[in-house]
Design a protein around this motif. Sequence first.
Motif, short mmCIF file in Angstrom:
data_model
loop_
_atom_site.label_atom_id
_atom_site.label_comp_id
_atom_site.label_asym_id
_atom_site.label_seq_id
_atom_site.Cartn_x
_atom_site.Cartn_y
_atom_site.Cartn_z
N TYR A 187 -6.65 -17.75 64.83
CA TYR A 187 -6.20 -17.14 63.57
C TYR A 187 -4.87 -17.73 63.12
CZ TYR A 187 -4.37 -13.51 60.42
OH TYR A 187 -3.82 -12.85 59.36
N ARG A 188 -3.94 -17.84 64.07
CA ARG A 188 -2.66 -18.50 63.77
C ARG A 188 -2.78 -19.99 64.08
NH1 ARG A 188 1.98 -16.56 66.89
NH2 ARG A 188 0.48 -15.99 68.50
N ASP A 193 -4.64 -10.53 66.96
CA ASP A 193 -4.34 -11.96 66.82
C ASP A 193 -5.48 -12.76 67.47
OD1 ASP A 193 -3.04 -14.27 66.23
OD2 ASP A 193 -1.34 -13.94 67.57
N ALA A 194 -6.61 -12.87 66.78
CA ALA A 194 -7.76 -13.58 67.34
C ALA A 194 -7.41 -15.04 67.61
CB ALA A 194 -8.94 -13.51 66.37
N THR A 197 -10.06 -9.55 58.84
CA THR A 197 -10.76 -10.79 58.51
C THR A 197 -11.71 -11.24 59.61
OG1 THR A 197 -8.84 -11.48 57.20
CG2 THR A 197 -10.42 -13.18 57.80
N ASN A 198 -11.22 -11.23 60.84
CA ASN A 198 -12.00 -11.79 61.93
C ASN A 198 -12.89 -10.77 62.64
OD1 ASN A 198 -8.95 -13.49 62.57
ND2 ASN A 198 -10.69 -14.34 61.47
N SER A 255 2.34 -11.78 65.20
CA SER A 255 1.64 -10.89 64.28
C SER A 255 2.57 -9.78 63.82
CB SER A 255 0.42 -10.27 64.97
OG SER A 255 -0.09 -9.19 64.21
N THR A 266 -5.32 -9.54 57.65
CA THR A 266 -5.01 -9.42 59.07
C THR A 266 -6.17 -9.95 59.91
OG1 THR A 266 -6.01 -7.24 59.42
CG2 THR A 266 -3.75 -7.29 58.56
N SER A 267 -5.87 -10.29 61.14
CA SER A 267 -6.93 -10.72 62.05
C SER A 267 -7.93 -9.59 62.26
CB SER A 267 -6.33 -11.16 63.38
OG SER A 267 -7.31 -11.71 64.22
N THR A 312 -10.66 -19.59 58.76
CA THR A 312 -10.24 -18.60 57.77
C THR A 312 -9.37 -19.22 56.70
OG1 THR A 312 -10.38 -16.82 59.41
CG2 THR A 312 -9.05 -16.40 57.45
N PRO A 359 -12.09 -17.39 63.04
CA PRO A 359 -10.63 -17.49 62.91
C PRO A 359 -10.13 -18.87 62.50
CG PRO A 359 -11.19 -16.22 64.86
CD PRO A 359 -12.47 -16.78 64.33
#
Length: 419
Positions: free
Chosen positions: A293-294, A289-290, A136-137, A305, A132-133, A147, A144
């Motif tokens: 990230y997407r 949702d950094a 991970t971030n 997300s 997940t953001s 990643t 992001p």
Amino acid sequence: MKFTWFNLMPWPYLPDDFREKHRSVWVDIDQRLFDPARSHEVYNTYMDLLEYADTLGFDGIGVNEHHQNGYGIMPSPNIIAAGLARRTSNAAIVVLGNSIALYNPPVRVAEEFAMLDCISGGRLVAGFPVGTSMDTNYCYGQIPSLTREKYQEAHDLIIRAWTERDPFAFNGRYNKLRHVNIWPRPIQQPTPPIHIPGGGSVETYDFCIDNTYSYSYLSFSGYLRAKALMQGYWDRVAARNTPDESPYRAGFAQTICVAETDEEAERLYAPHVSYFYNRCLHVYPGFADAPGYRTIKTIQSGALSQYAPPKGGYATLTWKELTEQGHVIAGSPETVRQRMEDLIKGLNVGNIFCLMHVGDMPADKCMYSTKLFAEKVMPKLRNMFPDYADDDRFWCKPLAKRVAAGSLPAAPSRAPVDA
């Protein structure tokens, strides 16, 4: 069909006013809400429930990785899996999974998964989530936009470590290793089966297709809302001219509560479902949702997300709305069977990750629901895809003869004789 009893391990003692007084269950959750002494019982109860599912005939028992949160207190699923590998006999150990972009170096995952496969006798089903953001971030500080690139390199290193028979040097952008030569190696060759948890990223679709991995959508918005996203995956499978459309290429996580009647299900489980949706999923939107990230493709596809709540939030949803909209499948064995059949056929999924423990649900209620599902629902759903009954590419292949824990011989009364 493959059914995995999955435990998120949420913290069951978040206060009633948690949503009002705390910004987020993830990343910056108040440390003072965690009680280490209480966690001793919590962890052991959760592991007992996973072991109980093994005795009831579930195909797998599942764990996963999250950090700095009260939604799932399992920063190291491999520790839990190691305990389960010793105390269970038949179920696959489904580690869904290790967030491989966070490991430095990722050969650590290759080594620990190999250990789990060896200890369990070849019962490991591996998972490689991007993460997940939040994890991970924000918790682990990964950039992001980098990643996925770091994830891809970690994946390539792990697969090479498992499959190459001679020492090799790895010279990646993020990992530079002069000697890669892991001991031990996994029992399952060339690799254990790999499932990729995803939240709708188009790149993850292609990654699973390219590597013949099973794509698993993990969401709490329910199977009705998942239809469009999963159809996107199957459309991509078709567009790529993938050799087959086996349902075992896909999996789905679903919250399930079973009782003798629909009314009893609401009475028994509604408070615990409410706890989970209104406290455990209380994620500050800024963490979910950094930026970066997407990917652009995923944003264009409209995928959000999996932790993004529906319009108005979960707090406004009643038990009736949660069940009718498919967030939760709950009721009598027959009600649950019908809804599960709709899910399985509608999404074309051969792997179901059953979230039977919900929020602050006590062990006795969880065992009651789990036993009813195992005895009265699961057998009726087993043969949903007879045309693909022989597809074993995405499941573990244990040794026929496995060692049982505690199998030492009696203590000798005199010096043993050499063979």
